[in-house]
Design a protein around this motif. Structure first.
Motif, PDB file in Angstrom:
ATOM      1  N   ALA A  67      76.399 -83.723  37.905  1.00 27.54           N
ATOM      2  CA  ALA A  67      76.202 -85.254  37.991  1.00 27.54           C
ATOM      3  C   ALA A  67      75.990 -85.968  36.772  1.00 27.54           C
ATOM      4  CB  ALA A  67      75.096 -85.620  38.920  1.00 27.54           C
ATOM      5  N   HIS A  68      75.481 -85.109  35.569  1.00 32.44           N
ATOM      6  CA  HIS A  68      75.298 -85.876  34.267  1.00 32.44           C
ATOM      7  C   HIS A  68      76.516 -85.745  33.549  1.00 32.44           C
ATOM      8  CE1 HIS A  68      73.621 -86.266  30.389  1.00 32.44           C
ATOM      9  NE2 HIS A  68      72.738 -86.567  30.768  1.00 32.44           N
ATOM     10  N   PRO A  69      77.033 -87.048  32.946  1.00 32.38           N
ATOM     11  CA  PRO A  69      78.021 -87.064  32.109  1.00 32.38           C
ATOM     12  C   PRO A  69      78.493 -85.819  31.130  1.00 32.38           C
ATOM     13  CG  PRO A  69      76.800 -88.557  31.727  1.00 32.38           C
ATOM     14  CD  PRO A  69      76.361 -88.112  32.821  1.00 32.38           C
ATOM     15  N   HIS A 240      86.742 -85.175  44.863  1.00 27.63           N
ATOM     16  CA  HIS A 240      87.376 -85.293  43.579  1.00 27.63           C
ATOM     17  C   HIS A 240      86.829 -85.549  42.589  1.00 27.63           C
ATOM     18  CE1 HIS A 240      86.847 -89.834  44.961  1.00 27.63           C
ATOM     19  NE2 HIS A 240      86.836 -89.840  43.621  1.00 27.63           N
ATOM     20  N   ASP A 241      85.613 -86.141  42.593  1.00 28.54           N
ATOM     21  CA  ASP A 241      85.051 -86.319  41.360  1.00 28.54           C
ATOM     22  C   ASP A 241      84.299 -84.703  40.955  1.00 28.54           C
ATOM     23  OD1 ASP A 241      84.540 -89.004  41.430  1.00 28.54           O
ATOM     24  OD2 ASP A 241      83.112 -88.982  42.934  1.00 28.54           O
ATOM     25  N   ILE A 242      84.073 -83.855  41.949  1.00 24.19           N
ATOM     26  CA  ILE A 242      83.543 -82.555  41.552  1.00 24.19           C
ATOM     27  C   ILE A 242      84.772 -81.788  41.059  1.00 24.19           C
ATOM     28  CG2 ILE A 242      82.365 -80.314  42.168  1.00 24.19           C
ATOM     29  CD1 ILE A 242      80.522 -82.751  41.985  1.00 24.19           C
ATOM     30  N   GLU A 243      85.567 -81.883  41.673  1.00 24.21           N
ATOM     31  CA  GLU A 243      86.829 -81.277  41.058  1.00 24.21           C
ATOM     32  C   GLU A 243      87.373 -81.646  39.937  1.00 24.21           C
ATOM     33  OE1 GLU A 243      89.728 -82.267  44.148  1.00 24.21           O
ATOM     34  OE2 GLU A 243      89.264 -80.522  45.467  1.00 24.21           O
ATOM     35  N   GLU A 244      87.265 -82.926  39.568  1.00 19.72           N
ATOM     36  CA  GLU A 244      87.769 -83.464  38.101  1.00 19.72           C
ATOM     37  C   GLU A 244      86.758 -82.870  37.011  1.00 19.72           C
ATOM     38  OE1 GLU A 244      87.780 -87.748  38.199  1.00 19.72           O
ATOM     39  OE2 GLU A 244      89.706 -87.604  39.508  1.00 19.72           O
ATOM     40  N   ARG A 245      85.611 -82.780  37.222  1.00 15.88           N
ATOM     41  CA  ARG A 245      84.579 -82.376  36.268  1.00 15.88           C
ATOM     42  C   ARG A 245      84.530 -81.077  35.946  1.00 15.88           C
ATOM     43  NH1 ARG A 245      79.509 -86.725  37.226  1.00 15.88           N
ATOM     44  NH2 ARG A 245      81.034 -88.644  37.472  1.00 15.88           N
ATOM     45  N   LEU A 246      84.824 -80.276  37.411  1.00 22.94           N
ATOM     46  CA  LEU A 246      84.938 -78.703  37.123  1.00 22.94           C
ATOM     47  C   LEU A 246      86.070 -78.156  36.217  1.00 22.94           C
ATOM     48  CD1 LEU A 246      83.923 -77.623  40.771  1.00 22.94           C
ATOM     49  CD2 LEU A 246      82.507 -77.186  38.689  1.00 22.94           C
ATOM     50  N   THR A 247      86.975 -79.110  36.460  1.00 19.55           N
ATOM     51  CA  THR A 247      88.280 -78.795  35.893  1.00 19.55           C
ATOM     52  C   THR A 247      88.024 -79.197  34.213  1.00 19.55           C
ATOM     53  OG1 THR A 247      89.722 -79.014  37.809  1.00 19.55           O
ATOM     54  CG2 THR A 247      90.867 -79.670  35.710  1.00 19.55           C
ATOM     55  N   GLU A 248      87.519 -80.407  33.949  1.00 22.62           N
ATOM     56  CA  GLU A 248      87.441 -80.787  32.695  1.00 22.62           C
ATOM     57  C   GLU A 248      86.389 -79.948  31.779  1.00 22.62           C
ATOM     58  OE1 GLU A 248      85.615 -84.764  33.145  1.00 22.62           O
ATOM     59  OE2 GLU A 248      87.444 -85.513  33.630  1.00 22.62           O
ATOM     60  N   ARG A 249      85.429 -79.405  32.640  1.00 22.86           N
ATOM     61  CA  ARG A 249      84.484 -78.496  31.859  1.00 22.86           C
ATOM     62  C   ARG A 249      84.938 -77.050  32.013  1.00 22.86           C
ATOM     63  NH1 ARG A 249      78.727 -81.036  33.497  1.00 22.86           N
ATOM     64  NH2 ARG A 249      79.554 -83.346  33.137  1.00 22.86           N
ATOM     65  N   ARG A 250      86.208 -76.626  32.542  1.00 17.82           N
ATOM     66  CA  ARG A 250      86.762 -75.570  32.686  1.00 17.82           C
ATOM     67  C   ARG A 250      85.785 -74.411  33.205  1.00 17.82           C
ATOM     68  NH1 ARG A 250      90.260 -74.954  27.053  1.00 17.82           N
ATOM     69  NH2 ARG A 250      91.463 -76.728  27.208  1.00 17.82           N
ATOM     70  N   ILE A 251      85.329 -74.912  34.222  1.00 19.31           N
ATOM     71  CA  ILE A 251      84.281 -73.827  34.808  1.00 19.31           C
ATOM     72  C   ILE A 251      84.887 -73.333  36.164  1.00 19.31           C
ATOM     73  CG2 ILE A 251      82.085 -73.960  36.161  1.00 19.31           C
ATOM     74  CD1 ILE A 251      81.105 -76.205  34.535  1.00 19.31           C
ATOM     75  N   GLY A 252      84.828 -72.152  36.091  1.00 22.53           N
ATOM     76  CA  GLY A 252      85.712 -71.218  37.167  1.00 22.53           C
ATOM     77  C   GLY A 252      84.752 -69.985  37.415  1.00 22.53           C
ATOM     78  N   ARG A 255      80.936 -68.491  42.919  1.00 18.62           N
ATOM     79  CA  ARG A 255      81.080 -67.981  44.134  1.00 18.62           C
ATOM     80  C   ARG A 255      80.438 -68.458  45.431  1.00 18.62           C
ATOM     81  NH1 ARG A 255      78.510 -61.770  43.157  1.00 18.62           N
ATOM     82  NH2 ARG A 255      79.690 -61.511  45.151  1.00 18.62           N
ATOM     83  N   TYR A 256      79.810 -69.589  45.259  1.00 17.88           N
ATOM     84  CA  TYR A 256      79.258 -70.262  46.246  1.00 17.88           C
ATOM     85  C   TYR A 256      79.524 -71.602  46.271  1.00 17.88           C
ATOM     86  CZ  TYR A 256      76.136 -71.638  49.920  1.00 17.88           C
ATOM     87  OH  TYR A 256      75.625 -72.199  51.144  1.00 17.88           O
ATOM     88  N   TYR A 257      79.184 -72.272  45.239  1.00 13.08           N
ATOM     89  CA  TYR A 257      79.196 -73.687  45.141  1.00 13.08           C
ATOM     90  C   TYR A 257      80.529 -74.181  44.688  1.00 13.08           C
ATOM     91  CZ  TYR A 257      78.737 -78.374  42.812  1.00 13.08           C
ATOM     92  OH  TYR A 257      79.031 -79.688  42.806  1.00 13.08           O
ATOM     93  N   SER A 258      81.008 -75.481  45.296  1.00 14.78           N
ATOM     94  CA  SER A 258      82.559 -75.791  45.122  1.00 14.78           C
ATOM     95  C   SER A 258      82.519 -77.114  45.368  1.00 14.78           C
ATOM     96  CB  SER A 258      83.470 -75.020  45.932  1.00 14.78           C
ATOM     97  OG  SER A 258      83.329 -75.286  47.355  1.00 14.78           O
ATOM     98  N   ALA A 259      83.812 -77.778  44.866  1.00 13.23           N
ATOM     99  CA  ALA A 259      83.888 -79.088  45.215  1.00 13.23           C
ATOM    100  C   ALA A 259      83.916 -79.434  46.664  1.00 13.23           C
ATOM    101  CB  ALA A 259      85.254 -79.615  44.559  1.00 13.23           C
ATOM    102  N   ALA A 260      84.525 -78.498  47.236  1.00  8.46           N
ATOM    103  CA  ALA A 260      84.510 -78.699  48.986  1.00  8.46           C
ATOM    104  C   ALA A 260      83.174 -78.614  49.324  1.00  8.46           C
ATOM    105  CB  ALA A 260      85.549 -77.613  49.373  1.00  8.46           C
ATOM    106  N   LEU A 261      82.395 -77.826  48.973  1.00  6.55           N
ATOM    107  CA  LEU A 261      81.109 -77.620  49.494  1.00  6.55           C
ATOM    108  C   LEU A 261      79.980 -78.707  49.156  1.00  6.55           C
ATOM    109  CD1 LEU A 261      79.136 -75.571  50.976  1.00  6.55           C
ATOM    110  CD2 LEU A 261      78.365 -74.665  48.694  1.00  6.55           C
ATOM    111  N   HIS A 262      80.407 -79.222  47.923  1.00  9.88           N
ATOM    112  CA  HIS A 262      79.253 -80.217  47.448  1.00  9.88           C
ATOM    113  C   HIS A 262      79.025 -81.268  48.470  1.00  9.88           C
ATOM    114  CE1 HIS A 262      77.383 -82.762  44.360  1.00  9.88           C
ATOM    115  NE2 HIS A 262      77.952 -83.675  44.983  1.00  9.88           N
ATOM    116  N   PRO A 263      79.729 -82.081  49.185  1.00  9.38           N
ATOM    117  CA  PRO A 263      79.220 -82.815  50.262  1.00  9.38           C
ATOM    118  C   PRO A 263      78.186 -82.093  51.274  1.00  9.38           C
ATOM    119  CG  PRO A 263      81.500 -83.215  49.808  1.00  9.38           C
ATOM    120  CD  PRO A 263      81.204 -81.933  49.265  1.00  9.38           C
TER     121      PRO A 263
END
Length: 280
Positions: A67-69, A240-252, A255-263
């Motif tokens: 959530a933090h830029p 899509h916000d979470i997907e973009e930020r995970l990709t930008e930060r190269r976080i992979g 094992r539990y948290y994901s963009a799909a799970l976030h909401p």
């Protein structure tokens, strides 16, 4: 056997104790279990296990950090096992993490037994482990933090003074303008009154308080956590916000948290909401 409330009990069959330390603050034990691998307890309460720590630590860190830029400094209150620090280090903007752990014996135990939890995070040059009362550290520091993680024992423990209006006021003085804190609340089934009280305290001090929910096997229950901020609202972010930020930060490798799970993480049932409202 664990007793999360006076009328509930659960445990892990065939657990074998590997270590026991009586520190000046608490009883520390490390167990080997067939179900969750190594786990450790403080005063008989389950804290972290190798088998499922990722559920708790990923939820406590990534929603707020994403959530933090651009989070640069983080403060972990407690967290001597290194799990929260490890998750924070995945964010490339992080420059400094302070782990304010009361008990040096917990850190020693983690270094010896819980390498699969911290994975070297406690030795990372960006991480400073400060031993002592976290309240003293907060009162004395001139630093400002973007993220604060309450990785503490519950309010009815040596950490009791960190769950008070007085400490929240102190803490707000060391928060950067765009800051968020995460706090684990407990089980709505075992600790409804405690959870409601913690949420009430946060809502009196912060403009935005979002509740997260996940089942944590070690804790034997659905477990609630909170994200609090005056400026950030992680629950309003879309997939899509979470997907973009995970990709930008190269976080992979999560094992539990994901963009799909976030909401879904921020969805609590009517039954749980009603239970908490009844104790507010």
């Amino acid at each position: 056997m664990f007793h999360p409330s006076p009328d509930a009990v659960y445990g892990f069959a065939h657990a074998r104790r590997l270590a026991h330390v009586a520190s000046q603050h608490q009883q520390i034990e490390v167990w080997e279990t067939p179900q969750l691998g190594k786990l450790f307890t403080l005063d008989g309460r389950p804290m972290t296990s190798v088998g499922d720590e990722f559920v708790y630590h990923e939820c406590m860190v990534h929603p707020g950090a994403l959530a933090h830029p651009e989070p640069k400094k983080a403060l972990v209150l407690g967290g001597g096992d290194g799990g929260a620090a490890r998750q924070l280090l995945m964010h490339p903007s992080i420059e400094r993490i302070v782990v304010a752990e009361l008990d040096e014996a917990v850190v020693r135990m983690a270094r010896e037994h819980l390498a699969d939890v911290h994975r070297g995070a406690l030795e990372d040059a960006r991480v400073q482990v400060v031993i002592g009362d976290a309240q003293h550290f907060v009162a004395a520091t001139n630093e400002r933090f973007d993220l604060v993680v309450f990785d503490l024992t519950p309010p009815d423990s040596p950490a009791a003074t960190l769950y008070t209006a007085e400490f929240y006021a102190q803490l707000k003085a060391v928060l950067a303008p765009r800051a968020a804190l995460s706090m684990h609340l407990g089980s709505p089934h075992y600790h409804a009154a405690r959870v409601a009280g913690l949420l009430r305290g946060l809502r009196e001090r912060f403009a935005v308080v979002d509740v997260m929910s996940a089942f944590v096997p070690l804790y034997g229950s659905q477990w609630l956590m909170a994200l609090a901020s005056d400026t950030l609202d992680a629950a309003s972010l879309f997939r899509h916000d979470i997907e973009e930020r995970l990709t930008e930060r190269r976080i992979g490798g999560l094992r539990y948290y994901s963009a799909a799970l976030h909401p879904a993480l921020f969805t609590v049932s009517h039954a749980v909401s009603d239970k908490l409202d009844a104790r507010s």
